[in-house]
Each structure stands twice: as structure tokens, then as C-alpha cells.
Design an enzyme around this catalytic site. Structure first.
Site, PDB file in Angstrom:
ATOM      1  N   CYS A  48       0.819  -1.361   0.036  1.00  0.00           N
ATOM      2  CA  CYS A  48      -0.028  -0.007  -0.028  1.00  0.00           C
ATOM      3  C   CYS A  48       0.833   1.520  -0.028  1.00  0.00           C
ATOM      4  O   CYS A  48       0.709   1.944  -0.964  1.00  0.00           O
ATOM      5  CB  CYS A  48      -1.019  -0.055   1.065  1.00  0.00           C
ATOM      6  SG  CYS A  48      -2.162  -1.186   1.036  1.00  0.00           S
ATOM      7  N   ARG A  87       5.412  -8.193  -0.232  1.00  0.00           N
ATOM      8  CA  ARG A  87       5.698  -7.217  -1.426  1.00  0.00           C
ATOM      9  C   ARG A  87       6.444  -6.034  -0.738  1.00  0.00           C
ATOM     10  O   ARG A  87       6.174  -5.402   0.518  1.00  0.00           O
ATOM     11  CB  ARG A  87       4.158  -6.637  -1.618  1.00  0.00           C
ATOM     12  CG  ARG A  87       3.606  -7.583  -2.566  1.00  0.00           C
ATOM     13  CD  ARG A  87       2.003  -7.231  -2.836  1.00  0.00           C
ATOM     14  NE  ARG A  87       1.075  -7.201  -1.626  1.00  0.00           N
ATOM     15  CZ  ARG A  87       0.110  -6.667  -1.372  1.00  0.00           C
ATOM     16  NH1 ARG A  87      -0.588  -6.225  -2.538  1.00  0.00           N
ATOM     17  NH2 ARG A  87      -0.563  -6.462  -0.247  1.00  0.00           N
TER      18      ARG A  87
END
Length: 463
Positions: free
Chosen positions: A290, A360
Site C-alpha cells: 500500500c 511485497r
């Protein structure tokens, strides 16, 4: 939220669904995209009494979810998912036509960073809308939850108007924290509806308030606004948090240069109510799916709109964040008398944050990979993220336990602050290592306890 609390929530939802005065408020909902956001949203909506169909193009993911097995780690979700599938209120499918009976359709697909660019990749959003246009009916509401560049909702409205002008689009950004997503869905700290300023918008607001009736009854603040503001809220919030993290990490650089202590500095300024202590934890910086990609997409969109100067500061926010990873490798070299070549290094943590298996843009894996490339013998462990980490970094050496990782190590790095790592016994661990040297990449350990146990302790921004 404990499992008993989840069960109580499920029971309450079931009771509500069968009560004649409240049954009419139970809605038929579809969730398009059943990744992290979609799977959590679908399960929680079912627990609140709604009839939910989750749709995803990945047949294996659909099969796993239909069996009550989320294809990722999120505390409390497996139990909730199994409970909801068993009630029959939650189903999953790879066929969009199975969502045709729904009245409210949530778009929960990913918007990753484009390869080689800062822009957000909106192909999944466009594909979800295109699929929905084949089934959407007059009076239906399509609700975007994905994080998108400002202007996306307006473009989707035009797509809908060409096919079904009697349907309405809303934008309802998500604010989930990985590791706390179930709680955040049941008890959000705010709800935002981006709706048109007309009768359709009023009806949509009413419908969404039925979806979130329980949260609103608990007093959750509600902001009803236009599409533009609703799209900006999530990226603005993430940009602010990223700025706060990078600010304290910039202070850590100054503390290292001057002999200050960034933890004490954060404590001192955090007592100022205008500043607050949250997100002032200096260390390795932020990662995940994010914050990094959202601030980059925000900058890219600002450039397209001709206001790139307004977000120029985010370039330095991003730069400070990435420098932390390089600095950790440099600090490791300093502690190892100038060279990490051939040194056995134990890395505790692979996920970008604790209570997640998400790797990620993981700062921990970035540091581990850099050290391995520079000749260190790196061994990585993590309670939940080893499988994902090994897929992404197959050349790194992964083990299942702390004991395996630290045996014979000449340097230990704490890079993801899992509670089981923070609570390690420095005396016991010292018996397993070759050299008692530890770098606290998250400023999460009791430095005095480790030093008293005979360890060389170093952390970013501290003496």
C-alpha cells in the site's frame, strides 16, 4: 478480537437476519476480487447478516475460499471464513453471472504499481467494471473500494452510463491494516461515501448505511462527499503516514550524526498532542503493498494534473525510506569490522510487518538480499511468510525456526518485529550464536537487557 468474540458476532448476525423487523436490511452483496481486501470484506459482510457472493477469476483461490481457507495469512480470518461458509450466507464463484442477483456490488481488486512506472495499474479495476456491466440492473449500486488515482470514479461513471444509466456508482475507500483487517472492517474508525449530489446519491447513501448499519450504530463517524474527495482520502492518509514515518527516520539520520537517541526524541515530541506518538517509530521504514505504491501513484497522478510541485515532498519521503535499507547494510558492515563477506547472518523476519505473510516491497527481504549479494551467508526465518518469501527470493536461504537461523551466526538482525522475536531471551540466544551481535532494525528490543546479557546492540538512530 478473539474467536469467541467472532462467534458471538456470527451468532448476532444470524439472529438479526431472521428477525422480521431487521431482515429487510439484510442485502444481497457481491464482492468482485477476492484477494486480501475482498476476502476479508466478503466474510465480514456475511457475518453482519448479508447474503454475499465473492467472485474472482482465479479458480484456485475461489476453491480455497469456498473451503474456508484464505490463501494468505490474516489473524482471525480463517475462523470467520469457515463459520460464514458453513452458514450458507457466504459463497464464492469464478462466474460473474452468479453475482447478478446482488443489489450492491463491491469492487475490491488490486491496483499495483505499473512495472517500470510510478502509476497505478488499473487493468483489474477496468476488467471488474466491464464484467459488472454485463449483469448490473437498474437500481443497483456499484461500490469502489480499491485504491485508485483521483478521476478514476468519474471515468467509471461514464462507462456505466453507456450501459445502465439507472445504476449508481459510489466510492467507499478501505482503511484496513494488515494484521487487524477483521477488526477494522467490523469497527472502522470512519466511513467515507463518495456519491453523486442528487436523488440517486441519497438513495445510495441510504443503501450503504444499511450495509454498515452496525458500525454506524456504534457511532462510527460518516463522511458523505463527492467522488473526488473520496478517492483522495485513502492516498492522502497513506501519504501522511508515510511522511510521518520518514520524518522520524530523517531524525534518526541526524541522531546518528550527532549522538542523539531517536527513541527518546520520538517519545519527547510524541507527547505533543498535535503530533502524537503513533507512527514515530524509527527503523527500517515502511513497505508492503500500500504505502510505497500509493505515494508513487499519487505523485504520478499529480504530475498528470499539472500540480506535481504540490507533492514534490513525497519524493524525499520515498527516498528517506529507501535509504534506511542501505543504512542497515552499512551498519551491519560496521559491526562486523568492515566486512560481511563470508559472515553468517541471521535475519529475523521476512514479512513487511508482523501479523502478515505479505512480502511485497518488504524492507526485511530487501536488506537480506543486499547482504547476500555482498557476500554474506544469510539465513532468513519468519513465522508466516517463508513460503511467499521463498517464491520471491528463491536464492535466499530460509529456515523455519529462530534456533535454526541463529545457530553459528556472527550477526543477528531483527527486521520484522514479530512479538515472538521481541520477546526472545538474550541469554538463551547467546548460547547459540558464534558472535553475540544484534542489529535492531525496528527499535523494538530492550537495549539494556541485550547489552547486559553480553550482546553488542546497535539500532538505527541510537547511540
Amino acid at each position: 478480537m478473539t474467536l469467541p468474540e467472532l462467534t458471538n458476532m456470527v451468532n448476532l448476525a444470524s439472529e438479526t437476519d431472521t428477525h422480521p423487523d431487521t431482515h429487510r436490511r439484510a442485502l444481497r452483496i457481491s464482492v468482485i476480487g477476492c484477494g486480501y481486501l475482498g476476502a476479508v470484506h466478503a466474510a465480514c459482510m456475511a457475518a453482519l447478516g448479508h447474503e454475499v457472493i465473492g467472485v474472482d477469476v482465479d479458480a484456485r483461490k475461489v476453491e480455497a475460499l469456498a473451503s474456508g481457507r484464505p490463501p494468505f495469512y490474516e489473524p482471525e480470518l480463517p475462523e470467520l471464513l469457515s463459520e460464514m461458509v458453513a452458514t450458507g450466507r457466504l459463497q464464492f464463484s469464478s462466474d460473474i453471472s452468479d453475482a447478478a442477483s446482488a443489489t450492491v456490488h463491491f469492487i475490491c481488486v488490486g491496483t499495483p504499481q505499473k512495472r517500470g512506472e510510478n502509476k497505478a495499474d488499473l487493468r483489474a479495476v477496468d476488467a471488474a467494471m466491464t464484467a459488472l456491466l454485463g449483469i448490473v440492473k437498474p437500481g443497483d449500486v456499484v461500490v469502489g473500494k480499491s485504491t485508485v488515482p483521483v478521476g478514476t470514479a468519474e471515468r467509471l461513471v461514464e462507462m456505466m452510463a453507456e450501459v445502465e444509466p439507472a445504476a449508481t456508482l459510489a466510492w467507499n475507500p478501505e482503511f484496513l491494516r494488515e494484521g487487524h483487517a477483521v477488526k477494522d472492517t467490523f469497527h472502522p474508525d470512519r466511513l467515507v461515501y463518495g456519491v453523486p449530489d442528487d436523488a440517486a446519491g441519497a438513495r445510495t447513501t441510504s443503501l450503504l448505511s444499511q450495509v454498515y448499519a452496525k458500525a454506524l450504530a456504534e457511532g462510527t463517524p460518516l463522511i458523505v462527499t463527492n467522488y473526488t474527495t473520496a478517492q483522495l482520502v485513502k492516498v492522502a492518509a497513506n501519504s501522511f503516514l508515510a511522511t510521518k514515518i520518514s520524518f522520524i527516520n530523517a531524525m534518526a539520520e541526524l541522531c546518528e550524526a550527532t549522538g542523539g537517541d531517536v527513541v527518546q526524541l520520538a517519545d519527547a515530541i510524541g507527547h505533543d498532542a498535535r503530533i502524537g506518538r503513533q507512527f514515530l517509530n524509527a527503523g527500517l521504514g515502511f513497505g508492503g503493498g500500500c504505502l510505497p505504491k500509493d505515494i508513487r501513484a499519487f505523485m504520478a497522478r499529480a504530475g498528470e494534473l499539472g500540480v506535481d510541485q504540490a507533492l514534490a515532498f513525497l519524493r524525499e519521503v520515498d527516498s528517506i525510506n529507501m535509504r534506511r535499507r542501505v543504512r542497515m547494510v552499512d551498519l551491519a558492515r560496521e559491526v562486523c569490522e568492515g566486512s560481511i563477506v563470508g559472515r553468517r547472518v541471521a535475519v529475523l523476519g521476512a514479512a513487511f510487518k508482523p501479523e502478515s505473510d505479505d512480502v511485497r516491497d518488504s524492507p526485511a527481504l530487501s536488506v537480506a538480499a543486499q547482504m547476500a549479494l555482498q557476500g554474506a551467508d544469510v539465513v532468513v526465518t519468519d513465522p508466516k511468510a517463508i513460503e511467499n518469501a521463498a517464491d520471491k527470493w528463491p536464492d535466499l536461504h530460509f529456515v523455519d525456526t529462530v534456533e535454526e537461523a541463529v545457530t553459528g551466526a556472527e550477526l543477528v538482525l531483527l527486521l520484522t518485529e514479530w512479538q515472538q522475536y521481541v520477546g526472545l531471551d538474550p541469554v538463551e540466544l547467546k548460547r547459540r550464536v558464534k558472535m553475540p551481535r544484534i542489529l535492531d532494525g525496528r527499535n523494538a528490543l530492550d537495549s539494556e537487557a541485550w547489552r547486559s546479557a553480553g550482546w553488542t546492540y546497535r539500532a538505527l538512530g541510537r547511540r
